[in-house]
Design a protein around this motif. Structure first.
Motif, PDB file in Angstrom:
ATOM      1  N   ARG A   8       0.841  -1.195   0.000  1.00 48.19           N
ATOM      2  CA  ARG A   8       0.000   0.000   0.000  1.00 48.19           C
ATOM      3  C   ARG A   8       0.876   1.245   0.000  1.00 48.19           C
ATOM      4  O   ARG A   8       1.999   1.232   0.511  1.00 48.19           O
ATOM      5  CB  ARG A   8      -0.936   0.001   1.215  1.00 48.19           C
ATOM      6  N   LYS A   9       0.347   2.330  -0.573  1.00 45.23           N
ATOM      7  CA  LYS A   9       1.061   3.606  -0.618  1.00 45.23           C
ATOM      8  C   LYS A   9       0.238   4.651   0.110  1.00 45.23           C
ATOM      9  O   LYS A   9      -0.969   4.789  -0.145  1.00 45.23           O
ATOM     10  CB  LYS A   9       1.308   4.030  -2.066  1.00 45.23           C
ATOM     11  N   THR A  15       5.583   3.602   0.586  1.00 44.15           N
ATOM     12  CA  THR A  15       4.974   2.284   0.449  1.00 44.15           C
ATOM     13  C   THR A  15       5.306   1.399   1.648  1.00 44.15           C
ATOM     14  O   THR A  15       6.349   1.554   2.284  1.00 44.15           O
ATOM     15  CB  THR A  15       5.442   1.572  -0.837  1.00 44.15           C
ATOM     16  N   GLY A  52       8.656   0.483  -5.772  1.00 45.43           N
ATOM     17  CA  GLY A  52       7.909   0.303  -7.020  1.00 45.43           C
ATOM     18  C   GLY A  52       8.753   0.386  -8.259  1.00 45.43           C
ATOM     19  O   GLY A  52       8.456  -0.241  -9.265  1.00 45.43           O
ATOM     20  N   TYR A  59      -2.097   1.170  -6.633  1.00 46.47           N
ATOM     21  CA  TYR A  59      -2.082   0.595  -5.279  1.00 46.47           C
ATOM     22  C   TYR A  59      -3.503   0.563  -4.741  1.00 46.47           C
ATOM     23  O   TYR A  59      -4.324   1.382  -5.131  1.00 46.47           O
ATOM     24  CB  TYR A  59      -1.180   1.444  -4.368  1.00 46.47           C
ATOM     25  N   PRO A  60      -3.813  -0.401  -3.835  1.00 44.59           N
ATOM     26  CA  PRO A  60      -2.943  -1.464  -3.321  1.00 44.59           C
ATOM     27  C   PRO A  60      -2.557  -2.459  -4.413  1.00 44.59           C
ATOM     28  O   PRO A  60      -3.266  -2.607  -5.410  1.00 44.59           O
ATOM     29  CB  PRO A  60      -3.794  -2.115  -2.236  1.00 44.59           C
ATOM     30  N   HIS A  61      -1.423  -3.148  -4.163  1.00 39.24           N
ATOM     31  CA  HIS A  61      -0.861  -4.013  -5.189  1.00 39.24           C
ATOM     32  C   HIS A  61      -0.356  -5.308  -4.569  1.00 39.24           C
ATOM     33  O   HIS A  61       0.168  -5.313  -3.451  1.00 39.24           O
ATOM     34  CB  HIS A  61       0.299  -3.303  -5.887  1.00 39.24           C
TER      35      HIS A  61
END
Length: 329
Positions: A8-9, A15, A52, A59-61
């Motif tokens: 998450r950022k 992040t 990243g 994001y989320p990723h």
């Protein structure tokens, strides 16, 4: 519900990665749902777990550029529940949610049936790095490399690509010279089949001479930069270098002289967008030509919760061999 490593950022652009529980409805839209069994850790994964590197779009990723597992559901006739599959590339784990998850949903075009002779654990012990190594070996063979010639050089040999490349080349009957900056890796590389260990500093310095003594019958280069430039000037007439990485930098401080006077070939190896036929061919070759008994010596086991730290380690060049991620552990 299932577990996944989610990055998450925050509003400040920072992040953070942690294991979370997700619902199947949160998976991206695609034709095939896979129960993931194993994934791996690659340099790109380190970037995606962390800052990243410009690879992650939204994001989320969920990172993880490769995985192997069992099809749970499929809207495509090529795959049915129970089929064993492997995935590498196609920007999965970068632009599309990837393999650091107990479930993944991906396009059918991105999958390859697991070849006979490999299980999912072995496939991910090989992973993207080993798949790339085999593509490089195949490219060198397509340009004339055969056993019984002079040594084949492997740079960055103690890394993931280099480790698998060393084992495959030795299994195929080649004399392998392995380049490493870690003297303690000598025994490891000899166990994989290397017959000569070359210190990184012996090749790291750029020289003014565009040509040196003809030494190598082929090269798989994971370093790039000044080392690749130096190696080009040491290749035998008409031989090839397969370039697979840029750990030493993207710039190439070289001249065209090796290409013009010795007919040297510089072959670019891309594992991300390879067409299906070549992917299938590479995985079949891996099942046939990689000594699977060597895999355990390359493997460092890991779980999803280990990945935030390991992602930082691989960016610092502190990972030897292959990290095998059991997403269900």
């Amino acid at each position: 519900m299932f577990n996944a490593l989610v990055v998450r950022k925050d509003d400040a652009g920072k992040t953070a990665a942690a294991v979370e529980q997700l619902d199947v409805g949160q998976l991206p839209e695609a034709e095939v749902t896979v129960a993931v069994e194993y994934s791996t850790l690659n340099y790109k994964d380190g970037l995606c777990i962390g800052p990243g590197g410009g690879l992650v779009r939204n994001y989320p990723h969920v990172p993880g550029i490769d995985f192997a597992g069992t099809v749970e559901a499929s809207d495509d006739p090529r795959y049915a529940p129970g089929d064993k599959v492997v995935l590498t590339g196609w920007r999965v784990g970068e632009a599309h949610w990837g393999g650091y998850s107990q479930k993944a949903r991906v396009k059918a075009d991105w999958l390859v049936p697991l070849p006979e002779g490999l299980d999912t654990r072995q496939a991910m012990a090989v992973g993207t790095a080993g798949f790339t190594a085999m593509l490089a070996v195949m490219a060198l063979e397509d340009h004339g490399l055969s056993p019984g010639q002079d040594p084949v050089l492997v740079t960055g040999a103690s890394g993931g690509v280099g480790s698998v490349a060393t084992a495959i080349l030795a299994q195929l009957g080649h004399e392998v010279a392995a380049v490493t900056g870690r003297p303690e890796s000598g025994d490891y590389l000899r166990d994989l089949g290397a017959t000569k260990i070359v210190a990184r500093e012996d090749l790291a310095e750029t020289v003014k001479r565009p040509l040196e003594a003809e030494t190598w019958a082929g090269c798989i280069d994971a370093v790039g930069g000044a080392m690749l430039a130096r190696v080009l000037g040491q290749m035998k007439y008409g031989t090839s270098v397969a370039a697979v990485g840029l750990a030493g930098g993207a710039a190439l401080p070289a001249t065209v002289v090796p290409f013009l006077l010795r007919g040297v070939n510089l072959l670019g190896i891309d594992s991300v967008m390879q067409p299906f036929d070549n992917r299938e061919r590479a995985w079949q070759r891996i099942a046939r030509d990689l000594p699977l008994s060597k895999l355990d010596s390359m493997i460092r086991p890991a779980t999803l919760s280990d990945l935030p730290k390991l992602g930082g380690d691989i960016l610092k060049g502190q990972i030897r061999g292959r990290v095998l991620v059991d997403v269900n552990a």
